[in-house]
Design an enzyme around this catalytic site. Structure first.
Site, PDB file in Angstrom:
ATOM      1  N   SER A 144      22.475  -4.756 -37.440  1.00  0.00           N
ATOM      2  CA  SER A 144      21.994  -3.711 -38.350  1.00  0.00           C
ATOM      3  C   SER A 144      22.675  -2.390 -37.998  1.00  0.00           C
ATOM      4  CB  SER A 144      20.466  -3.634 -38.278  1.00  0.00           C
ATOM      5  OG  SER A 144      19.930  -2.940 -39.370  1.00  0.00           O
ATOM      6  N   MET A 145      21.929  -1.347 -37.638  1.00  0.00           N
ATOM      7  CA  MET A 145      22.570  -0.103 -37.227  1.00  0.00           C
ATOM      8  C   MET A 145      23.589  -0.358 -36.118  1.00  0.00           C
ATOM      9  SD  MET A 145      20.972   3.416 -35.573  1.00  0.00           S
ATOM     10  CE  MET A 145      20.973   2.860 -33.866  1.00  0.00           C
TER      11      MET A 145
END
Length: 246
Positions: free
Chosen positions: A90-91
């Protein structure tokens, strides 16, 4: 190696390769424990511990993704023994990509493979506002994505402790813009996603191919945004095969 920033998830000092993992927004190095438990003796699992969480909760969390990548690159440059790969979820996928860019610019050793998980390609901009919501709105997004015990999110003391880092991470990733939009790395990229992830589609994942000069693969697993935990054994097997380990 700076143990403030880099934690050993599965210690195998004699392993021929290391996998350095980058957590999701609000996540910590411990998010990769399920993966570490399924790793063989031929791979050591390390993970980045961002400021502002767990034992670093007294430190201010970083709200600008480029600055976070700068700091991680400073720690990692020349510090990981032997061949290594990156895995960002994700991030963390974007952080890993930006750290790779910085290592390459310095002429420092770069990852043999950049595994990016649960994230659209850096050039695909989507206007998002989670970081601007009130606490209830931020928690609603966490519950939508899963991956966090809902009982913990109902505990006001837990929420008070995690909210600063969570909001900082969402600020960093939602205001991130790839500069230039067509930036590439020389490491091959392997994209991993869940087939029911509300955050990224197969088409968005395929666009990572535009960000490497060394080839790009895609593997879709059953599951949502946090398929990585539920399918840890399968993910670890795929990583091991991609790195051509026994």
């Amino acid at each position: 190696m700076d143990r403030t920033w880099i934690r050993v998830v599965r210690e195998r000092p004699e392993a021929p390769v290391r996998l350095v993992c980058f957590p999701h927004a609000g996540g910590a190095a411990s998010a990769f424990l399920p993966l570490g438990r399924r790793a063989g003796d031929d791979i050591e699992i390390l993970a980045v511990q961002y400021p502002g969480r767990q034992d670093r909760y007294r430190e201010p969390a970083v709200t600008e993704l480029g600055q976070l990548a700068d700091r991680v690159a400073d720690v990692l440059a020349g510090a990981v023994p032997g061949p290594f790969a990156f895995l960002g979820h994700s991030m963390g996928a974007v952080v890993a990509f930006e750290v790779t860019r910085r290592l390459e610019r310095r002429g420092a050793p770069a990852p043999q493979v950049l595994f990016v998980s649960g994230r659209r390609a850096p050039s695909l901009v989507r206007e998002e506002d989670v970081h601007q919501r009130d606490d209830a709105g931020v928690l609603a997004e966490m519950k939508r994505l899963g991956g966090t015990d809902t009982d913990l999110l109902a505990d006001p003391e837990v929420v008070e402790m995690i909210m600063p880092a969570l909001r900082a991470d969402y600020t960093a990733v939602e205001t991130y813009r790839c500069d230039p939009p067509g930036a590439v790395v020389r490491s091959p990229i392997e994209v991993l996603i869940g087939d029911s992830d509300p955050r990224v589609s197969v088409a968005e994942a395929k666009d990572w191919a535009h960000h490497t000069t060394a080839g790009c693969g895609l593997r879709v697993f059953p599951g949502g945004h946090f398929y990585l935990t539920d399918r840890a054994a399968e993910v670890m097997a795929h990583i091991t095969a991609t790195l051509r380990l026994p």
